[in-house]
Write a protein that holds these residues in place. Structure first.
Motif, PDB file in Angstrom:
ATOM      1  N   ILE A  85      -7.339   7.363  -3.560  1.00 39.20           N
ATOM      2  CA  ILE A  85      -5.780   7.972  -4.631  1.00 39.20           C
ATOM      3  C   ILE A  85      -4.746   7.010  -3.917  1.00 39.20           C
ATOM      4  O   ILE A  85      -4.422   6.235  -4.967  1.00 39.20           O
ATOM      5  N   LEU A  86      -5.233   6.604  -3.349  1.00 37.35           N
ATOM      6  CA  LEU A  86      -3.877   5.150  -2.983  1.00 37.35           C
ATOM      7  C   LEU A  86      -4.010   3.884  -2.856  1.00 37.35           C
ATOM      8  O   LEU A  86      -3.792   3.138  -3.687  1.00 37.35           O
ATOM      9  N   GLY A  87      -6.259   3.367  -2.917  1.00 44.34           N
ATOM     10  CA  GLY A  87      -6.213   2.793  -3.930  1.00 44.34           C
ATOM     11  C   GLY A  87      -5.761   2.442  -5.600  1.00 44.34           C
ATOM     12  O   GLY A  87      -5.502   1.471  -5.895  1.00 44.34           O
ATOM     13  N   ALA A  88      -6.112   3.332  -6.049  1.00 49.40           N
ATOM     14  CA  ALA A  88      -5.969   3.267  -7.542  1.00 49.40           C
ATOM     15  C   ALA A  88      -4.412   4.003  -8.186  1.00 49.40           C
ATOM     16  O   ALA A  88      -4.300   3.137  -8.676  1.00 49.40           O
ATOM     17  N   MET A  89      -3.757   3.920  -7.204  1.00 49.24           N
ATOM     18  CA  MET A  89      -1.763   3.807  -7.426  1.00 49.24           C
ATOM     19  C   MET A  89      -1.155   2.291  -7.203  1.00 49.24           C
ATOM     20  O   MET A  89      -1.018   1.869  -8.094  1.00 49.24           O
ATOM     21  N   MET A  90      -1.947   2.044  -5.760  1.00 42.76           N
ATOM     22  CA  MET A  90      -1.683   0.408  -5.672  1.00 42.76           C
ATOM     23  C   MET A  90      -2.430  -0.460  -6.580  1.00 42.76           C
ATOM     24  O   MET A  90      -1.698  -1.525  -7.380  1.00 42.76           O
ATOM     25  N   ALA A  91      -3.353   0.379  -7.597  1.00 40.37           N
ATOM     26  CA  ALA A  91      -4.243  -0.742  -9.308  1.00 40.37           C
ATOM     27  C   ALA A  91      -2.788  -0.823  -9.868  1.00 40.37           C
ATOM     28  O   ALA A  91      -2.687  -1.398 -10.636  1.00 40.37           O
ATOM     29  N   LEU A  92      -2.087   0.543 -10.002  1.00 36.34           N
ATOM     30  CA  LEU A  92      -1.540   0.629 -11.265  1.00 36.34           C
ATOM     31  C   LEU A  92      -0.185  -0.167 -10.756  1.00 36.34           C
ATOM     32  O   LEU A  92       0.041  -0.215 -12.048  1.00 36.34           O
ATOM     33  N   VAL A  93       0.374   0.301  -9.787  1.00 38.52           N
ATOM     34  CA  VAL A  93       1.631  -0.565  -9.041  1.00 38.52           C
ATOM     35  C   VAL A  93       1.044  -2.260  -9.231  1.00 38.52           C
ATOM     36  O   VAL A  93       2.478  -3.083 -10.186  1.00 38.52           O
ATOM     37  N   GLY A  94       0.261  -2.975  -9.443  1.00 42.32           N
ATOM     38  CA  GLY A  94      -0.431  -3.732  -9.578  1.00 42.32           C
ATOM     39  C   GLY A  94      -0.311  -4.004 -10.772  1.00 42.32           C
ATOM     40  O   GLY A  94       0.115  -5.135 -11.760  1.00 42.32           O
ATOM     41  N   GLN A  95      -0.969  -2.897 -12.290  1.00 34.88           N
ATOM     42  CA  GLN A  95      -0.760  -3.728 -12.996  1.00 34.88           C
ATOM     43  C   GLN A  95       0.409  -3.599 -14.124  1.00 34.88           C
ATOM     44  O   GLN A  95       1.359  -4.119 -14.329  1.00 34.88           O
ATOM     45  N   VAL A  96       1.590  -2.344 -13.391  1.00 34.60           N
ATOM     46  CA  VAL A  96       2.943  -2.994 -13.692  1.00 34.60           C
ATOM     47  C   VAL A  96       3.916  -3.849 -13.364  1.00 34.60           C
ATOM     48  O   VAL A  96       4.225  -4.850 -14.095  1.00 34.60           O
ATOM     49  N   ARG A  97       3.713  -4.455 -12.689  1.00 40.17           N
ATOM     50  CA  ARG A  97       4.057  -5.351 -11.632  1.00 40.17           C
ATOM     51  C   ARG A  97       3.519  -7.177 -12.380  1.00 40.17           C
ATOM     52  O   ARG A  97       3.741  -7.850 -13.434  1.00 40.17           O
ATOM     53  N   LEU A  98       2.140  -6.676 -13.276  1.00 40.65           N
ATOM     54  CA  LEU A  98       1.241  -7.976 -14.079  1.00 40.65           C
ATOM     55  C   LEU A  98       1.948  -7.715 -15.460  1.00 40.65           C
ATOM     56  O   LEU A  98       2.315  -8.796 -16.017  1.00 40.65           O
ATOM     57  N   LYS A  99       2.178  -6.586 -16.042  1.00 37.85           N
ATOM     58  CA  LYS A  99       2.573  -6.795 -17.463  1.00 37.85           C
ATOM     59  C   LYS A  99       4.892  -7.266 -17.128  1.00 37.85           C
ATOM     60  O   LYS A  99       4.925  -7.740 -18.494  1.00 37.85           O
ATOM     61  N   LYS A 100       4.920  -6.903 -15.909  1.00 41.27           N
ATOM     62  CA  LYS A 100       6.917  -7.933 -16.332  1.00 41.27           C
ATOM     63  C   LYS A 100       6.269  -9.001 -15.686  1.00 41.27           C
ATOM     64  O   LYS A 100       8.095  -9.686 -15.349  1.00 41.27           O
ATOM     65  N   GLY A 101       5.649  -9.895 -15.805  1.00 38.63           N
ATOM     66  CA  GLY A 101       5.441 -10.850 -15.298  1.00 38.63           C
ATOM     67  C   GLY A 101       5.622 -11.500 -13.244  1.00 38.63           C
ATOM     68  O   GLY A 101       5.669 -12.215 -13.359  1.00 38.63           O
ATOM     69  N   GLN A 102       5.483 -10.679 -12.910  1.00 34.98           N
ATOM     70  CA  GLN A 102       5.043 -10.795 -11.240  1.00 34.98           C
ATOM     71  C   GLN A 102       3.959 -11.053 -10.968  1.00 34.98           C
ATOM     72  O   GLN A 102       3.489 -11.057 -11.531  1.00 34.98           O
ATOM     73  N   ASP A 103       4.325 -11.869 -10.023  1.00 33.13           N
ATOM     74  CA  ASP A 103       3.138 -12.446  -9.037  1.00 33.13           C
ATOM     75  C   ASP A 103       2.062 -11.695  -7.575  1.00 33.13           C
ATOM     76  O   ASP A 103       2.808 -10.125  -7.942  1.00 33.13           O
ATOM     77  N   LEU A 104       1.038 -10.930  -8.801  1.00 35.07           N
ATOM     78  CA  LEU A 104       0.451  -9.586  -7.968  1.00 35.07           C
ATOM     79  C   LEU A 104       0.139 -10.364  -6.405  1.00 35.07           C
ATOM     80  O   LEU A 104      -0.072 -11.867  -6.085  1.00 35.07           O
ATOM     81  N   ILE A 105       0.094  -9.398  -5.343  1.00 33.73           N
ATOM     82  CA  ILE A 105      -0.753  -9.946  -3.490  1.00 33.73           C
ATOM     83  C   ILE A 105      -1.990  -9.006  -4.427  1.00 33.73           C
ATOM     84  O   ILE A 105      -2.595  -8.025  -4.974  1.00 33.73           O
TER      85      ILE A 105
END
Length: 129
Positions: A85-105
């Motif tokens: 669940i946490l891995g999926a949540m963080m992947a969603l956070v990553g997708q949102v950050r990517l759409k906003k043009g933010q750097d991913l870690i």
């Protein structure tokens, strides 16, 4: 019905505790992102997240030394469900950050977030009473 509600609350408690530590880890890594621009070895990064997850699990035992989930079989199930669940949540956070043009870690990817949460879960599974 009361049992089902109790089980859901127990899982939610463990999930929230681990999500809190994963959020702290992401905030810490995000603040260091500028200093870590060059590509890292994925194997070494995975080992690093194993270590950080283990440390986070140990620190979480100081905050909440007892497992929220009392039933041993449910604790075993939680050992795998919460990291997924946490891995999926963080992947969603990553997708949102990517759409906003933010750097991913790396923690913004499912695999690294899963490894971090899994090792934290292992520590809590073994040592939380």
């Amino acid at each position: 019905m009361e049992f089902v509600f109790e089980v859901i609350l127990q899982f939610l408690g463990e999930l929230l505790l681990q999500a809190f530590f994963e959020l702290l880890a992401e905030l810490g890594l995000r603040s260091l992102a500028d200093t870590m621009r060059r590509p890292r070895n994925p194997i070494l990064s995975t080992i690093g997240f194993m270590i950080w997850g283990t440390i986070a699990g140990g620190v979480s035992l100081f905050i909440l030394p007892h497992s929220v989930i009392e039933d041993p079989s449910l604790r075993t199930i939680n050992l795998f469900i919460t990291p997924v669940i946490l891995g999926a949540m963080m992947a969603l956070v990553g997708q949102v950050r990517l759409k906003k043009g933010q750097d991913l870690i790396r923690l913004d990817k499912f695999s690294y977030a899963f490894v971090f949460a899994f090792f934290m879960s292992i520590v809590r599974y073994v040592w939380a009473a």
